[in-house]
Design a protein around this motif. Structure first.
Motif, PDB file in Angstrom:
ATOM      1  N   ILE A  40       0.842  -1.209  -0.071  1.00 19.67           N
ATOM      2  CA  ILE A  40      -0.022   0.148   0.110  1.00 19.67           C
ATOM      3  C   ILE A  40       0.868   1.431   0.123  1.00 19.67           C
ATOM      4  CG2 ILE A  40      -1.897   1.295   1.289  1.00 19.67           C
ATOM      5  CD1 ILE A  40      -2.832  -1.505   2.304  1.00 19.67           C
ATOM      6  N   SER A  44       1.398   4.666  -2.856  1.00 22.21           N
ATOM      7  CA  SER A  44       1.182   6.107  -2.248  1.00 22.21           C
ATOM      8  C   SER A  44       1.416   7.238  -3.619  1.00 22.21           C
ATOM      9  CB  SER A  44       1.976   6.444  -1.163  1.00 22.21           C
ATOM     10  OG  SER A  44       1.757   7.737  -0.664  1.00 22.21           O
ATOM     11  N   LEU A  50      -4.187   2.618  -5.612  1.00 21.98           N
ATOM     12  CA  LEU A  50      -4.785   2.742  -4.372  1.00 21.98           C
ATOM     13  C   LEU A  50      -6.350   2.379  -4.398  1.00 21.98           C
ATOM     14  CD1 LEU A  50      -3.198   5.978  -2.592  1.00 21.98           C
ATOM     15  CD2 LEU A  50      -2.811   3.311  -1.967  1.00 21.98           C
ATOM     16  N   ARG A  51      -6.947   2.923  -5.478  1.00 23.18           N
ATOM     17  CA  ARG A  51      -8.408   2.550  -5.514  1.00 23.18           C
ATOM     18  C   ARG A  51      -8.574   1.040  -6.173  1.00 23.18           C
ATOM     19  NH1 ARG A  51      -8.640   7.887  -7.198  1.00 23.18           N
ATOM     20  NH2 ARG A  51      -8.315   7.592  -9.254  1.00 23.18           N
ATOM     21  N   LEU A  53      -6.386  -1.278  -5.009  1.00 20.17           N
ATOM     22  CA  LEU A  53      -6.295  -2.101  -3.760  1.00 20.17           C
ATOM     23  C   LEU A  53      -7.455  -1.879  -2.839  1.00 20.17           C
ATOM     24  CD1 LEU A  53      -2.545  -0.933  -3.051  1.00 20.17           C
ATOM     25  CD2 LEU A  53      -3.373  -3.224  -3.487  1.00 20.17           C
ATOM     26  N   LYS A  54      -8.252  -0.757  -2.844  1.00 20.58           N
ATOM     27  CA  LYS A  54      -9.093  -0.738  -1.836  1.00 20.58           C
ATOM     28  C   LYS A  54     -10.095  -1.655  -2.633  1.00 20.58           C
ATOM     29  CE  LYS A  54     -12.703   2.770  -0.727  1.00 20.58           C
ATOM     30  NZ  LYS A  54     -13.136   3.933  -0.750  1.00 20.58           N
ATOM     31  N   THR A  57      -9.410  -5.114  -1.377  1.00 20.34           N
ATOM     32  CA  THR A  57      -9.574  -5.261  -0.226  1.00 20.34           C
ATOM     33  C   THR A  57     -11.025  -5.676   0.362  1.00 20.34           C
ATOM     34  OG1 THR A  57      -7.358  -4.048   0.260  1.00 20.34           O
ATOM     35  CG2 THR A  57      -8.983  -4.139   1.999  1.00 20.34           C
ATOM     36  N   ASN A 110      -5.767  -2.620   6.614  1.00 22.52           N
ATOM     37  CA  ASN A 110      -5.503  -2.271   5.197  1.00 22.52           C
ATOM     38  C   ASN A 110      -6.277  -1.191   4.597  1.00 22.52           C
ATOM     39  OD1 ASN A 110      -3.415  -4.310   4.988  1.00 22.52           O
ATOM     40  ND2 ASN A 110      -4.568  -5.681   4.382  1.00 22.52           N
ATOM     41  N   TYR A 113      -5.557   2.194   6.191  1.00 23.58           N
ATOM     42  CA  TYR A 113      -4.230   2.582   5.346  1.00 23.58           C
ATOM     43  C   TYR A 113      -4.649   3.183   4.157  1.00 23.58           C
ATOM     44  CZ  TYR A 113       0.891   3.344   4.633  1.00 23.58           C
ATOM     45  OH  TYR A 113       1.786   3.845   4.463  1.00 23.58           O
ATOM     46  N   ILE A 114      -5.150   2.344   3.329  1.00 19.59           N
ATOM     47  CA  ILE A 114      -5.632   2.947   1.857  1.00 19.59           C
ATOM     48  C   ILE A 114      -6.351   4.304   2.016  1.00 19.59           C
ATOM     49  CG2 ILE A 114      -7.096   2.325  -0.100  1.00 19.59           C
ATOM     50  CD1 ILE A 114      -5.999  -0.640   0.473  1.00 19.59           C
ATOM     51  N   GLU A 115      -7.424   4.311   2.902  1.00 18.59           N
ATOM     52  CA  GLU A 115      -8.298   5.421   2.869  1.00 18.59           C
ATOM     53  C   GLU A 115      -7.365   6.606   3.208  1.00 18.59           C
ATOM     54  OE1 GLU A 115     -11.420   6.103   2.137  1.00 18.59           O
ATOM     55  OE2 GLU A 115     -11.973   3.970   1.329  1.00 18.59           O
TER      56      GLU A 115
END
Length: 128
Positions: A40, A44, A50-51, A53-54, A57, A110, A113-115
């Protein structure tokens, strides 16, 4: 000896089964960033990554929550079948609940952290 809700012996000893909201609150109040923290962190600044990964998740989290509910039901049924003088033995049912608890906890960490990284809006002149 005291065990946390992520340990199988917590359930062997009759520990309270946590709701999904309880697990969320545990993860949210923790500084832990989840088992995918490095991955993650590398994403950055790349909101598209990131979206993605979100989304991954959230998909895993939904699957884990569904399985957790099944494991909790199995634990409930197991506990009802016990006799008064049963031996304290760690069974698969205890392992299953603790593992799913930990999977959900990790996915919430997770996600948190992503948020956090998605909410960071770099300054136009922030070239770091």
């Amino acid at each position: 000896m005291h065990y946390s809700s992520g340990h199988p012996w917590y359930y062997v000893l009759g520990g309270k089964v946590l709701s999904i909201k309880d697990i969320y609150n545990e993860a949210n109040s923790s500084e832990y960033r989840g088992y995918r923290a490095e991955e993650i962190k590398k994403a950055s600044g790349n909101n598209s990554k990131l979206r993605n990964l979100k989304a991954e998740t959230i998909h895993r989290l939904k699957s884990d929550m569904s399985r957790y509910r099944q494991c909790v039901f199995e634990l409930h049924r197991y506990r009802k079948s016990l006799t008064e003088n049963h031996n304290l033995v760690c069974e698969d049912v205890h392992m299953s609940v603790s593992l799913k608890h930990n999977h959900i906890y990790n996915e919430f960490a997770n996600l948190k952290y992503i948020e956090e990284l998605l909410s960071y809006q770099p300054d136009l002149f922030d070239l770091v």
